[in-house]
Design an enzyme around this catalytic site. Structure first.
Site, mmCIF file in Angstrom:
data_model
loop_
_atom_site.group_PDB
_atom_site.id
_atom_site.type_symbol
_atom_site.label_atom_id
_atom_site.label_comp_id
_atom_site.label_asym_id
_atom_site.label_seq_id
_atom_site.Cartn_x
_atom_site.Cartn_y
_atom_site.Cartn_z
ATOM 1 N N ASP A 239 27.142 2.542 23.081
ATOM 2 C CA ASP A 239 26.561 3.862 22.879
ATOM 3 C C ASP A 239 25.128 3.820 23.377
ATOM 4 O O ASP A 239 24.510 2.750 23.443
ATOM 5 C CB ASP A 239 26.605 4.237 21.392
ATOM 6 C CG ASP A 239 26.168 5.666 21.105
ATOM 7 O OD1 ASP A 239 26.150 6.486 22.051
ATOM 8 O OD2 ASP A 239 25.834 5.964 19.938
ATOM 9 N N HIS A 240 24.619 4.979 23.751
ATOM 10 C CA HIS A 240 23.204 5.099 24.077
ATOM 11 C C HIS A 240 22.442 5.502 22.820
ATOM 12 O O HIS A 240 22.842 6.454 22.137
ATOM 13 C CB HIS A 240 22.982 6.169 25.149
ATOM 14 C CG HIS A 240 23.395 5.747 26.515
ATOM 15 N ND1 HIS A 240 24.111 6.561 27.364
ATOM 16 C CD2 HIS A 240 23.198 4.585 27.197
ATOM 17 C CE1 HIS A 240 24.325 5.925 28.508
ATOM 18 N NE2 HIS A 240 23.788 4.719 28.424
ATOM 19 N N TYR B 180 25.264 10.112 21.183
ATOM 20 C CA TYR B 180 26.683 10.511 21.084
ATOM 21 C C TYR B 180 27.474 10.135 22.334
ATOM 22 O O TYR B 180 28.318 10.900 22.801
ATOM 23 C CB TYR B 180 26.795 12.018 20.807
ATOM 24 C CG TYR B 180 25.894 12.493 19.703
ATOM 25 C CD1 TYR B 180 26.190 12.230 18.370
ATOM 26 C CD2 TYR B 180 24.716 13.188 19.976
ATOM 27 C CE1 TYR B 180 25.350 12.643 17.347
ATOM 28 C CE2 TYR B 180 23.867 13.607 18.963
ATOM 29 C CZ TYR B 180 24.189 13.337 17.644
ATOM 30 O OH TYR B 180 23.354 13.738 16.631
ATOM 31 N N HIS B 181 27.223 8.929 22.854
ATOM 32 C CA HIS B 181 27.896 8.476 24.073
ATOM 33 C C HIS B 181 28.822 7.300 23.784
ATOM 34 O O HIS B 181 28.830 6.310 24.508
ATOM 35 C CB HIS B 181 26.862 8.087 25.135
ATOM 36 C CG HIS B 181 26.030 9.226 25.619
ATOM 37 N ND1 HIS B 181 24.873 9.052 26.358
ATOM 38 C CD2 HIS B 181 26.186 10.563 25.484
ATOM 39 C CE1 HIS B 181 24.351 10.234 26.637
ATOM 40 N NE2 HIS B 181 25.138 11.165 26.122
ATOM 41 N N MET B 182 29.614 7.407 22.711
ATOM 42 C CA MET B 182 30.519 6.305 22.371
ATOM 43 C C MET B 182 31.497 6.071 23.532
ATOM 44 O O MET B 182 32.050 7.024 24.088
ATOM 45 C CB MET B 182 31.305 6.625 21.106
ATOM 46 C CG MET B 182 30.447 6.804 19.870
ATOM 47 S SD MET B 182 29.801 8.478 19.760
ATOM 48 C CE MET B 182 28.367 8.207 18.716
#
Length: 637
Positions: A354-355, A556-558
């Site tokens: 994630d980011h 929110y970059h899972m």
């Protein structure tokens, strides 16, 4: 759009934003608004796709998840009129509120959100309630593209060349660039002329923001002052600064549902089932082939059968969850829960990336130009939005410019930056300490101690986002009950290099706020000492190492939880054609398949993955049908 609808949209939007009570609005506008929205529901001017009430017994393809990937897939697969395609989505339709760009954070923790929270871990998110990060995921047709901030970022050339070097032929940058362009309808005429990197006429509208504050230009000037170019960050060079581009159309959100699903709703070979919670993929244990999908709709368990393929596009949380529920995963974990093992695949749920950024880097200013919600959003701006499709309500929560920079840990001679600046004309405090605080899950104690004194003040914010984390999280099933949420372990900042890079990103952000370009606005860093870090000398590396673990903000970059890799990689879940190892007729096509996360916001890469995945499916089955025809011809002769 009718006058009644315009007035209704304006009043309803302003009411949502400002919490306006009925007593504060005269009775005539209220009646008009009520009539407008009564007619809105009857006429459905948004042209929502119709739900198929009577499903077929079987389909050629069943796509699980109507998000950013699934919406693209059903569009492209139904181009072949001989194939019947079903889309199963756990959520419902978008609403008129989801269309309004400024409202994205108001959708967090709404009925359109899965409302996931990670397990408590002391490495990050210490300023959040219970020490748990909030992982917003779209439970709606269009998925996260309905809730996100609409940023269109493709990533870096080296991300994709890296994927190819890991043993995934066909995934290098020159291979994937045509698929980015295939979707795109670039509305900036300057960029559209650069046909090597951009295109027009695709389903997905990409445009500049219709609204900028004076801070937007200053952000670019400050970037130049720091020695960076102003460039097209989706073109030849990523390092540098630019105005953000958005998946937006005429001032409203252009979700993948709007872009890819609405245009095909009249195709007879396309069926849509909403509010359909998939519980598992049916896999024959003898021949290891996926033959159907089990799901819950209207409180009843239903099954549809599949003639060609099941495609998991449920996202980086739900896709591995469904694989495990279906018997594909780590043998010890599945056996512990009493799930029959179809394929021992230890990589399922692993490799979670994630980011993350550091929240709360806020710079008060002396001019009334920033995005203070109670000043910028009112009945007038709502009417302006409804009538002319511009103004402050078209702003994506104040996001105006982006900067890709290199810390001392990156190679400055190479175009592979390690930090992304998300530059905003607003921040955590700009809405009075309400929705942003709630969306991020901050405790009242943390917010009040650090931010209360600058609530509703004019500020700008910098969110330094680490682009290539080395830390890896994982997902586990809580139980074999498909309605139980999985256990999510983020493992943020467990690798020391991640702490170092993020710390340097924070220091660079503070330096950015000290440039002459920002000082013209009276910029100064809000340097309130952070709880849990006060015992450390201020502004030392040790202090910043502590700070990054407090207001740790997911972007929110899972991704990465069903990684793509060659057959000799024991942790690979899918092959380079995105087919699940050990199971016939089953693919994963979404952010799960990323071996490593891309350097930037991931919605555009997910859409690209779906475009490429759709072509792979077509090639597989068109070749299969040709082989059958050839065999028949040979037999007949």
């Amino acid at each position: 759009m009718s006058v009644a609808t315009i007035i209704g949209t304006a009043i309803k939007t302003a009411t949502v934003l400002l919490g306006v009570g009925i007593g504060k609005i005269t009775i005539i506008p209220v009646l008009i608004a009520a009539l407008a929205y009564f007619n809105y529901d009857l006429m459905d001017p948004e042209n929502h796709p119709r739900v198929t009430k009577q499903l077929r017994k079987d389909y050629d393809f069943v796509v699980i998840g109507g998000g950013s990937a699934g919406s693209v897939l059903v569009n492209r697969l139904t181009e072949n009129s001989d194939w019947n395609v079903l889309l199963l989505e756990a959520g419902g339709h978008e609403t008129e509120i989801t269309d309004v760009p400024i409202l994205s954070l108001y959708l967090h923790k709404s009925k359109l959100d899965w409302k996931y929270r990670t397990q408590p871990q002391d490495t990050a998110c210490q300023a959040m309630n219970d020490g748990r990060c909030c992982w917003t995921r779209g439970k709606v047709l269009g998925g996260c593209s309905v809730l996100n901030t609409m940023l269109y970022i493709r990533g870096n050339r080296r991300d994709f060349d890296g994927w190819e070097s890991f043993g995934n032929p066909g995934w290098g940058y020159e291979d994937v660039l045509p698929y980015f362009k295939k979707s795109q309808d670039q509305r900036n005429p300057y960029l559209a002329r650069n046909t090597k990197y951009h295109s027009t006429g695709g389903y997905l509208t990409v445009q500049d923001s219709p609204y900028l504050t004076p801070l937007g230009v200053a952000f670019l000037q400050a970037g130049e002052e720091m020695g960076y170019d102003i460039c097209d960050i989706n073109g030849e060079q990523q390092t540098g600064f630019a105005f953000f581009q958005f998946t937006m159309r005429r001032g409203t959100r252009c979700s993948t549902a709007k872009a890819f699903v609405r245009p095909i709703q009249l195709r007879k070979n396309f069926h849509l089932s909403l509010w359909s919670h998939v519980t598992r993929v049916l896999i024959n244990p003898q021949n290891k082939r996926a033959y159907g999908v089990e799901f819950i709709r209207e409180g009843r368990k239903e099954v549809v059968f599949v003639k060609k393929e099941v495609i998991l596009s449920a996202g980086a949380i739900n896709s591995p969850q469904l694989l495990m529920l279906s018997g594909v995963g780590s043998r010890p974990h599945l056996e512990e829960l009493g799930i029959s093992v179809i394929k021992d695949s230890p990589g399922v749920g692993q490799n979670l990336q994630d980011h993350i950024a550091v929240g709360g880097l806020i710079f008060p200013i002396d001019y009334k130009v920033s995005f203070v919600m109670n000043r910028m959003v009112n009945i007038n701006t709502a009417l302006r939005y409804a009538i002319t499709e511009d103004g402050p309500l078209t702003s994506s929560v104040g996001l105006e410019a982006v900067g890709f920079i290199s810390t001392k840990y990156a190679n400055h001679t190479d175009d592979w930056p390690d930090i992304e600046f998300m530059l905003t004309s607003s921040s955590t405090t700009s809405d009075g300490g309400t929705h942003v605080k709630n969306a991020h899950g901050l405790t009242d104690e943390f917010y009040n101690e650090v931010f209360r004194q600058i609530t509703n003040h004019d500020v700008f914010g910098i969110f330094p986002m680490m682009l290539r984390p080395k830390s890896r999280g994982y997902i586990r099933l809580r139980s074999k009950n498909p309605l139980h949420y999985p256990l999510l372990y983020h493992n943020y900042l467990t690798h020391p290099d991640d702490v170092a890079v993020l710390r340097e990103g924070v220091k660079a952000a503070i330096a950015f706020g000290e440039t002459n370009s920002m000082k013209r606005f009276g910029s100064r860093f809000h340097n309130k000492p952070i709880p849990n870090c006060k015992h450390i000398p201020l502004y030392t590396d040790e202090y910043w190492n502590c700070v990054v673990r407090q207001y740790t903000m997911t972007i929110y970059h899972m991704s990465g939880t069903a990684k793509m890799g060659p057959s000799n990689d024991p942790m690979a879940v899918v092959n380079p054609e995105l087919r699940v190892y050990g199971v016939e007729g089953l693919r994963v096509i979404d952010a799960s398949i990323m071996p490593t996360i891309t350097s930037g916001n991931i919605n555009a890469p997910v859409i690209m993955i779906a475009e490429k995945g759709a072509d792979m499916i077509k090639a597989r089955w068109i070749q299969s049908s040709r082989s059958k025809r050839d065999n028949v011809t040979v037999a007949a002769s």
